[in-house]
Design a protein around this motif. Structure first.
Motif, short mmCIF file in Angstrom:
data_model
loop_
_atom_site.label_atom_id
_atom_site.label_comp_id
_atom_site.label_asym_id
_atom_site.label_seq_id
_atom_site.Cartn_x
_atom_site.Cartn_y
_atom_site.Cartn_z
N SER A 160 0.87 -0.76 0.20
CA SER A 160 -0.47 0.12 -0.06
C SER A 160 1.24 1.57 -0.03
CB SER A 160 -0.89 0.01 1.14
OG SER A 160 -2.47 1.50 1.38
N ALA A 161 0.13 2.06 -0.86
CA ALA A 161 1.16 3.37 -0.73
C ALA A 161 0.04 4.39 0.39
CB ALA A 161 0.67 4.04 -2.30
N ALA A 162 -0.61 3.64 1.34
CA ALA A 162 -1.23 4.91 2.55
C ALA A 162 -0.65 5.30 3.13
CB ALA A 162 -2.55 3.57 2.42
N GLY A 163 -0.59 6.07 3.93
CA GLY A 163 0.27 6.53 4.70
C GLY A 163 -0.14 6.00 6.34
N PRO A 164 1.24 5.90 7.32
CA PRO A 164 0.45 5.34 8.60
C PRO A 164 -0.15 5.64 8.95
CG PRO A 164 2.58 7.07 8.46
CD PRO A 164 1.62 7.80 7.22
N LYS A 165 -0.84 6.59 9.33
CA LYS A 165 -2.25 6.46 10.05
C LYS A 165 -3.44 6.88 9.12
CE LYS A 165 -0.01 9.97 13.59
NZ LYS A 165 -0.65 11.23 14.00
N THR A 166 -3.39 5.70 8.02
CA THR A 166 -4.25 5.93 7.35
C THR A 166 -4.92 4.60 7.15
OG1 THR A 166 -4.21 7.65 5.92
CG2 THR A 166 -5.69 6.52 4.42
N GLN A 167 -5.88 4.03 6.90
CA GLN A 167 -6.06 2.40 7.35
C GLN A 167 -5.87 1.82 5.53
OE1 GLN A 167 -10.41 1.03 8.13
NE2 GLN A 167 -9.91 -0.20 7.67
N THR A 168 -5.37 0.74 5.49
CA THR A 168 -5.33 0.50 3.55
C THR A 168 -6.58 -0.26 3.04
OG1 THR A 168 -4.33 -1.72 4.82
CG2 THR A 168 -2.51 -0.30 4.17
N TRP A 169 -6.48 -0.19 1.85
CA TRP A 169 -7.29 -0.45 1.06
C TRP A 169 -7.87 -2.58 1.80
CZ3 TRP A 169 -11.68 1.21 -1.86
CH2 TRP A 169 -11.88 0.25 -2.80
N TYR A 170 -6.53 -3.33 1.75
CA TYR A 170 -6.51 -4.28 1.85
C TYR A 170 -5.41 -4.69 3.38
CZ TYR A 170 -6.70 -5.15 -3.00
OH TYR A 170 -7.04 -5.10 -4.51
N ARG A 171 -6.56 -4.91 4.45
CA ARG A 171 -6.75 -5.11 5.48
C ARG A 171 -4.97 -6.63 5.76
NH1 ARG A 171 -10.65 -9.08 8.95
NH2 ARG A 171 -9.15 -10.67 7.91
N ASN A 172 -4.33 -5.27 6.49
CA ASN A 172 -3.06 -6.19 7.46
C ASN A 172 -2.56 -6.09 6.22
OD1 ASN A 172 -4.20 -6.60 9.85
ND2 ASN A 172 -4.76 -8.86 8.84
N ALA A 173 -1.99 -4.62 4.88
CA ALA A 173 -1.67 -4.74 3.85
C ALA A 173 -0.03 -4.53 4.42
CB ALA A 173 -2.24 -3.94 2.89
N ALA A 174 1.22 -4.39 3.84
CA ALA A 174 2.68 -3.67 4.11
C ALA A 174 2.32 -2.36 3.41
CB ALA A 174 3.36 -4.71 3.86
N ARG A 175 3.65 -1.66 3.88
CA ARG A 175 3.35 -0.58 3.02
C ARG A 175 4.70 0.27 2.45
NH1 ARG A 175 -0.96 2.46 5.68
NH2 ARG A 175 -2.30 1.32 7.80
N ILE A 176 4.67 0.18 1.47
CA ILE A 176 5.55 1.56 0.87
C ILE A 176 6.65 1.74 2.34
CG2 ILE A 176 6.57 3.03 -0.04
CD1 ILE A 176 6.15 0.74 -1.90
N ALA A 177 5.99 3.05 3.01
CA ALA A 177 6.99 3.41 3.76
C ALA A 177 7.27 2.17 4.44
CB ALA A 177 5.86 4.41 4.82
N ALA A 249 5.26 2.01 -8.10
CA ALA A 249 5.14 1.62 -6.65
C ALA A 249 6.56 1.97 -6.47
CB ALA A 249 5.10 -0.15 -6.48
N GLY A 250 7.81 1.58 -8.00
CA GLY A 250 9.15 2.02 -7.78
C GLY A 250 8.72 3.97 -7.59
N ARG A 251 8.19 4.40 -7.71
CA ARG A 251 8.19 6.07 -7.40
C ARG A 251 7.74 6.77 -5.79
NH1 ARG A 251 4.63 6.17 -13.22
NH2 ARG A 251 6.44 6.53 -14.90
N ALA A 252 6.79 5.72 -5.84
CA ALA A 252 6.61 6.13 -4.15
C ALA A 252 7.39 5.61 -3.65
CB ALA A 252 4.86 5.30 -3.87
N LEU A 253 8.21 4.63 -3.69
CA LEU A 253 9.39 4.36 -3.06
C LEU A 253 10.46 5.55 -2.76
CD1 LEU A 253 10.88 2.25 -0.93
CD2 LEU A 253 11.75 0.93 -2.74
N ALA A 254 10.43 5.59 -4.00
CA ALA A 254 11.86 7.45 -4.00
C ALA A 254 10.65 8.21 -3.42
CB ALA A 254 11.99 7.11 -6.04
N VAL A 255 10.47 8.83 -3.25
CA VAL A 255 9.47 9.82 -3.63
C VAL A 255 9.83 9.25 -1.64
CG1 VAL A 255 7.27 11.05 -1.89
CG2 VAL A 255 7.67 10.49 -4.84
N ALA A 256 8.85 8.10 -1.20
CA ALA A 256 9.58 7.76 0.55
C ALA A 256 11.09 8.55 0.84
CB ALA A 256 9.16 6.54 1.03
N LEU A 257 11.84 7.83 -0.01
CA LEU A 257 13.36 7.51 0.58
C LEU A 257 13.93 9.10 0.74
CD1 LEU A 257 14.49 4.33 -1.02
CD2 LEU A 257 14.57 4.85 1.37
N GLY A 258 13.08 10.14 -0.59
CA GLY A 258 13.85 11.54 -0.34
C GLY A 258 14.28 11.55 -1.85
N VAL A 259 14.44 10.61 -2.94
CA VAL A 259 14.59 10.89 -4.16
C VAL A 259 14.17 10.81 -5.73
CG1 VAL A 259 17.23 9.77 -3.83
CG2 VAL A 259 14.96 8.27 -5.01
#
Length: 462
Positions: A160-177, A249-259
């Motif tokens: 999931s791309a959801a933020g840490p305080k946002t419920q994910t679409w799929y229950r118990n999903a891992a996050r890019i964060a 997904a790759g772009r979301a990881l890049a944004v999370a890593l500040g690149v």
């Protein structure tokens, strides 16, 4: 195609049950106070609350309930199956206890199954995979390019791309964060992100899929790493899907890593991946199967189909998954004659299944010869209660009679409506059924529901 090997059930599993309203009455004892008049205190009675009595809400059905007579059942179904809005209509009804076929109409004719195809995908997954199986998404270093990290997909569409305080679409999903936190903790100095999509092979869109369904939110190109099933808005019901879910997904990881996300690309086959520096896992198979069946999730179905393919040593592609599902179903003794599948979800307009194949899958799930299939019954949406049947069987009297007593996988495409599942009839007998309507009229969906509701109201034993 595999020949028929008929399976006769000796009992109906405990999970096939009648749902009752639970009533628990708790008597609250009088509370005494010390500040009241002496006369009040003298008259007060010190009582303890009566114990709550819990009556079971689910219980097994008696095997002695009368079996419907085929002639009476046929007479009961005749008026509803004559509805012209059903178009080309096929079906099959079986007694779940004995495995006896009670009614059939064109059950061996291959028809467009729509999402009832997911019933086969779920059954194959239960047969081939561990119920607790998970899918890993990892991040690796690039041996030849320091500072480059590679997001490697393992087939998990729930990431999931959801933020840490946002419920994910799929229950118990891992996050890019979660992955980004692990990469930072590894001490790796990251300057760019690449994506490895090599786990899946072949086309990303199946034959018979309409590209407009991406914009409409029904599907995304199937790649081995996706965010929220390819949704562009991670928690929105109205979200469209992405044309490039892996790169997203790759772009979301890049944004999370500040690149720079604009530099994200797919790694060439010549790249040598180095150390694994981060990993997350999907929810277990049973949770993903429940999402697939209740929401009729097309992306999830394609992912699970590829898991079955991998377990059988086939390519993780549309073709590999479709053949793996049919092989696994056939090995369980289910007749797959006439089956032609181009995907694992039923979205392809070119898919074909017979009512016999679909019904045999449900019969096998209600019996005792293949216990691995028993959870399939619990994965079926409940009429008027859950999933894609939550808003059906509620409007008319026959439909309301079936609400809560019928469970089925739905299928819907333009001009196609299908149901495959179980129903407890008015006599308390459990029946399995599969109903497929192609070239349906404007009220095709309510017309096929009327056929299923007739099974509930019949009894048809005398």
């Amino acid at each position: 195609m595999r020949p028929t090997r008929w399976r006769r059930s000796t009992h109906v599993l405990v999970g096939v049950a009648v749902l009752l309203l639970v009533t628990a009455v708790v008597a609250v004892g009088a509370m005494l106070t010390t500040g009241g008049p002496a006369s009040d205190a003298a008259q007060a009675v010190d009582r303890q609350p009566d114990p709550a009595v819990a009556e079971p809400a689910v219980f097994g059905l008696a095997h002695t309930a009368p079996e419907p007579k085929p002639t009476l059942l046929a007479a009961r179904l005749a008026p509803v199956v004559a509805d012209p809005n059903l178009g080309r209509f096929t079906g099959r009804v079986t007694d779940a206890v004995t495995g006896t076929e009670l009614w059939t109409q064109g059950a061996s004719i291959p028809m467009q199954p729509a999402s009832t195809n997911k019933t086969l995908t779920a059954a194959a997954a239960l047969l081939a995979l561990d119920r607790d199986a998970t899918l890993r998404t990892t991040v690796h270093t690039d041996v030849d390019s320091p500072g480059v990290v590679i997001l490697k997909g393992g087939g998990d569409p729930t990431l999931s791309a959801a933020g840490p305080k946002t419920q994910t679409w799929y229950r118990n999903a891992a996050r890019i964060a979660d992955l980004a936190d692990q990469v930072r903790a590894s001490g790796t100095a990251v300057r760019s992100v690449m994506v490895d999509l090599s786990a899946y092979s072949g086309p990303t869109m199946a034959p018979g899929w309409d590209p407009l369904d991406i914009q409409n939110g029904d599907i995304a190109p199937i790649e081995s790493v996706m965010l929220d099933g390819g949704r562009t808005q991670p928690v929105s019901v109205e979200s469209r899907r992405s044309n490039t879910p892996g790169l997203d997904a790759g772009r979301a990881l890049a944004v999370a890593l500040g690149v720079n996300p604009a530099k994200v690309g797919v790694v060439p086959s010549t790249v040598v991946e180095g150390d694994e520096i981060a990993s997350v896992s999907s929810p277990p198979l049973m949770e993903r199967l429940r999402d697939m069946m209740n929401a009729s999730d097309n992306v999830m179905a394609e992912s699970i189909g590829r898991e079955v393919a991998a377990a059988l040593g086939r390519p993780q592609s549309f073709d590999g998954a479709a053949h793996a599902v049919l092989d696994e179903i056939g090995d369980a003794g289910i007749d797959t004659t006439g089956a032609v599948l181009f995907d694992s979800s039923g979205l392809s307009i070119d898919d074909r299944l017979t009512a016999q194949t679909l019904d045999e899958v449900v019969v096998a799930a209600t019996g005792d010869e293949e216990p691995r299939l028993r959870p399939l019954v619990d994965l079926l949406p409940i009429a008027g209660g859950s999933g894609t049947l939550s808003n059906r069987f509620l409007d008319t009297a026959p439909g309301r009679d079936a609400a809560g007593f019928l469970r089925a996988k739905t299928g819907s495409l333009t001009g196609t409506n299908a149901l495959a599942g179980i129903v407890t009839d008015a006599s308390g007998r459990v029946l399995t059924f599969s109903l497929i309507s192609n070239e349906a009229g404007p009220t095709g969906r309510t017309s096929i529901d009327a056929v299923a509701a007739a099974l509930r109201s019949c009894g048809c034993s005398a």
